[in-house]
Design a protein around this motif. Structure first.
Motif, PDB file in Angstrom:
ATOM      1  N   TRP A 166       2.792  -2.493  -4.591  1.00 25.11           N
ATOM      2  CA  TRP A 166       2.219  -2.602  -3.246  1.00 25.11           C
ATOM      3  C   TRP A 166       2.142  -1.216  -2.616  1.00 25.11           C
ATOM      4  O   TRP A 166       2.912  -0.321  -2.965  1.00 25.11           O
TER       5      TRP A 166
ATOM      6  N   HIS B 208      -2.192  -4.671  -2.846  1.00 27.37           N
ATOM      7  CA  HIS B 208      -1.268  -5.366  -3.744  1.00 27.37           C
ATOM      8  C   HIS B 208      -1.892  -5.379  -5.124  1.00 27.37           C
ATOM      9  O   HIS B 208      -3.104  -5.590  -5.259  1.00 27.37           O
TER      10      HIS B 208
ATOM     11  N   GLY C  62       4.651   3.225  -0.975  1.00 22.98           N
ATOM     12  CA  GLY C  62       4.717   1.998  -1.749  1.00 22.98           C
ATOM     13  C   GLY C  62       5.451   2.208  -3.049  1.00 22.98           C
ATOM     14  O   GLY C  62       5.887   3.316  -3.376  1.00 22.98           O
TER      15      GLY C  62
END
Length: 131
Positions: free
Chosen positions: A7, A55, A84
């Motif tokens: 992510w 994602h 991320g």
């Protein structure tokens, strides 16, 4: 096998006061890159509560397209305030084949680490092969 899950919170800068018009340009650029990626796996860019997120996840026979590491590196360049994690298990990696690796994206830099909670894969995740 090549397995990955990750992510990204997309931000233009680390100051968290992004210029909305510039952030929209960055997101449009990333959306175009994602659209050009032919992939049967999870690769999604969407806005949630006013912020853009990416994602991604997949599990293929070999490391090939799409290139999740390349995506993280591209985001680091165009949106250096982004952050991320990407977890990778690459059975064919001659050095790290028994580890889950973590790529950390922070402040425009992607660094690589061993995920200590899931490594070594054998015996942490799987039993050794019986001879």
């Amino acid at each position: 096998m090549f397995e990955y899950h990750g992510w990204i919170t997309v931000r233009e800068t680390a100051v968290d006061d992004d210029d909305d018009s510039r952030l929209w340009q960055v997101v449009d650029e990333l959306r175009l890159r994602i659209a050009q990626t032919a992939s049967p796996y999870l690769l999604d860019l969407r806005w949630m509560n006013g912020e853009p997120f990416i994602h991604l996840g997949g599990h293929s026979n070999h490391r090939s397209s799409p290139d999740p590491v390349g995506l993280f590196e591209d985001v680091a360049k165009v949106a250096p305030g982004s952050y991320g994690l990407l977890h990778i298990r690459d059975y064919e990696d001659p050095v790290h084949g028994n580890e889950v690796r973590v790529l950390r994206l922070a402040r425009g830099t992607v660094t690589r680490h061993t995920e200590s909670l899931l490594s070594p894969c054998i015996p942490t995740l799987e039993d050794p092969f019986a001879d």
